[in-house]
Scaffold this active site. Sequence first.
Site, PDB file in Angstrom:
ATOM      1  N   SER A   4      -2.949  -2.164   3.118  1.00 18.13           N
ATOM      2  CA  SER A   4      -3.618  -1.437   4.099  1.00 18.13           C
ATOM      3  C   SER A   4      -2.774  -1.633   5.414  1.00 18.13           C
ATOM      4  CB  SER A   4      -4.860  -1.454   4.401  1.00 18.13           C
ATOM      5  OG  SER A   4      -5.282  -2.833   4.879  1.00 18.13           O
TER       6      SER A   4
ATOM      7  N   GLU B 151       4.679  -6.844  11.339  1.00 10.72           N
ATOM      8  CA  GLU B 151       3.671  -7.490  10.635  1.00 10.72           C
ATOM      9  C   GLU B 151       4.121  -9.137  10.777  1.00 10.72           C
ATOM     10  OE1 GLU B 151       1.853  -5.966   7.748  1.00 10.72           O
ATOM     11  OE2 GLU B 151       0.875  -8.004   7.163  1.00 10.72           O
TER      12      GLU B 151
ATOM     13  N   TYR C 288       0.166 -18.858   1.521  1.00 10.69           N
ATOM     14  CA  TYR C 288       1.386 -18.051   1.623  1.00 10.69           C
ATOM     15  C   TYR C 288       2.735 -18.782   2.077  1.00 10.69           C
ATOM     16  CZ  TYR C 288       4.143 -13.591   1.430  1.00 10.69           C
ATOM     17  OH  TYR C 288       5.417 -12.961   1.431  1.00 10.69           O
TER      18      TYR C 288
ATOM     19  N   ASP D   6       6.055  -4.524   0.692  1.00 15.49           N
ATOM     20  CA  ASP D   6       5.002  -3.651   1.069  1.00 15.49           C
ATOM     21  C   ASP D   6       5.391  -2.599   1.950  1.00 15.49           C
ATOM     22  OD1 ASP D   6       3.489  -6.040  -0.198  1.00 15.49           O
ATOM     23  OD2 ASP D   6       2.806  -6.502   2.066  1.00 15.49           O
TER      24      ASP D   6
ATOM     25  N   THR E  80       8.752 -12.809  -4.764  1.00 18.06           N
ATOM     26  CA  THR E  80      10.209 -12.881  -5.228  1.00 18.06           C
ATOM     27  C   THR E  80      10.840 -11.989  -4.126  1.00 18.06           C
ATOM     28  OG1 THR E  80       9.810 -10.642  -6.320  1.00 18.06           O
ATOM     29  CG2 THR E  80      10.172 -12.575  -8.040  1.00 18.06           C
ATOM     30  N   ASP E  81      10.154 -11.307  -3.203  1.00 12.91           N
ATOM     31  CA  ASP E  81      10.828 -10.560  -1.989  1.00 12.91           C
ATOM     32  C   ASP E  81      11.569 -11.433  -1.220  1.00 12.91           C
ATOM     33  OD1 ASP E  81       8.352 -11.207  -1.123  1.00 12.91           O
ATOM     34  OD2 ASP E  81       8.029  -9.135  -0.370  1.00 12.91           O
TER      35      ASP E  81
ATOM     36  N   GLY F   4      -5.577  -6.644  -0.822  1.00 17.31           N
ATOM     37  CA  GLY F   4      -4.395  -6.879  -1.244  1.00 17.31           C
ATOM     38  C   GLY F   4      -3.778  -5.673  -1.792  1.00 17.31           C
TER      39      GLY F   4
HETATM   40  C1  GLA Z   1       2.227 -10.102   0.285  1.00 21.71           C
HETATM   41  C2  GLA Z   1       3.543  -9.983   0.898  1.00 21.71           C
HETATM   42  C3  GLA Z   1       4.772  -9.456   0.454  1.00 21.71           C
HETATM   43  C4  GLA Z   1       5.040 -10.148  -1.038  1.00 21.71           C
HETATM   44  C5  GLA Z   1       3.616 -10.150  -1.690  1.00 21.71           C
HETATM   45  C6  GLA Z   1       3.967 -11.289  -2.895  1.00 21.71           C
HETATM   46  O1  GLA Z   1       1.828  -8.644  -0.389  1.00 21.71           O
HETATM   47  O2  GLA Z   1       3.123  -9.048   2.359  1.00 21.71           O
HETATM   48  O3  GLA Z   1       5.899  -9.418   1.196  1.00 21.71           O
HETATM   49  O4  GLA Z   1       5.677 -11.229  -0.606  1.00 21.71           O
HETATM   50  O5  GLA Z   1       2.602 -10.924  -0.783  1.00 21.71           O
HETATM   51  O6  GLA Z   1       4.691 -10.668  -3.656  1.00 21.71           O
END
Ligand code: GLA
Length: 385
Positions: free
Chosen positions: A130, A163, A227, A175, A36-37, A127
Amino acid sequence: MTDAALALDAFAQWYGRRAAGVWSAPGRVNLIGEHTDYNDGFVFPFGLDRRTQVALGDRDDRVIRVASAFAPEAVSLHLDELSPDAVSGWAAYPLGVVWALREFGADLSQVRGVDLHLTSDVPVGAGLSSSAALECAVALALNEHWGLGFDRPTLAKVGRLAENRVVGAPTGILDQSASLLAETDAGVFLDCRSLDAEVIPLRFAEEDLEVLVVDTHVEHAHATGGYAARRASCEQGARVLGVESLRDVHVDDLPRAAELLDDETFRRVRHVVTENQRVLDTVRTLRERGPSAIGTLLDASHVSMRDDFEISVPELDLAVETSQRHGAVGARMTGGGFGGSAIALVAKPLVPAVSEAVLTAFAERGFRAPTVFTVSPSQGARRDV
Ligand code: GLA
């Protein structure tokens, strides 16, 4: 010895002098609000009780040198040679952050270089972010040491830029925001459009609940494949629906969306739209009825990721289903998917039985043994020494 003392020690051993300071930042678990971000939506993560420390010492020249417990060699870069492609491997994260600070307007033309030493107990590849822990520890350390004056939401963007450019993964702000804004025993309810964040008590301990993490050891890489494809589907869905982002689509709009979109794009959109609603519902339920009442929302989130967004894998499904069958309040995969970890909210007395059941189920299916451990919501990035 505390982690900060260990970080000081490691710095002294490597560089032969005492560090000027130690900063640290946690990995994260996303309680709910997945993918959702980058759709301008809502997320609700918390900080892990596993952290990355960075010990820092001044230099007389303009060189940044990074050493770490996870590599035999230090890597150096002159401040006048910063670029996102200047180095590769693990050192690209801290050096990418320095580059990103400058991209955000930091004037680094007069600062002196630093020696950095990194240590971490955030599991890599699980996941649990880190890399964000590392980025955020370094970003906060340099922001304070050099007096750059960025606030935490901006530092989160700095980490994300590092990143995106260094790893090449088109990830969102989840994150880094979690790592910088987290508080003890609380979740960070973040609006990824406005970046307004509210820290909300989770009260897990009060209700005798634990969060169990099942690290499946199934590797995922967000720089390639799934992704980016999911993100592209979301953008495509928003375009067809004529909105700036999927944040602007409400659950009530879904019947119309079903008419306009092909089946696959519709299911991607439905995940994001319903997941945003689940985040809002989770926060409300938590406030009104406490954490034992959020289980069905966690479960529904997993189903949506498995069937609509299609980012789960058999190992994650097995971890979730086994936890649920053995009495978890709720369970779901967490993070970007295609591997990594699942989480289960479990009554404390049931933790040994649920852990055991998960290990047994993995063995029976012939899956690689997962690592199962509990985590508690902890403070975000801070100066330790
Ligand atoms: C990874 C990405 C985040 C987010 C999640 C899914 O962790 O780094 O930005 O999109 O996947 O919610």
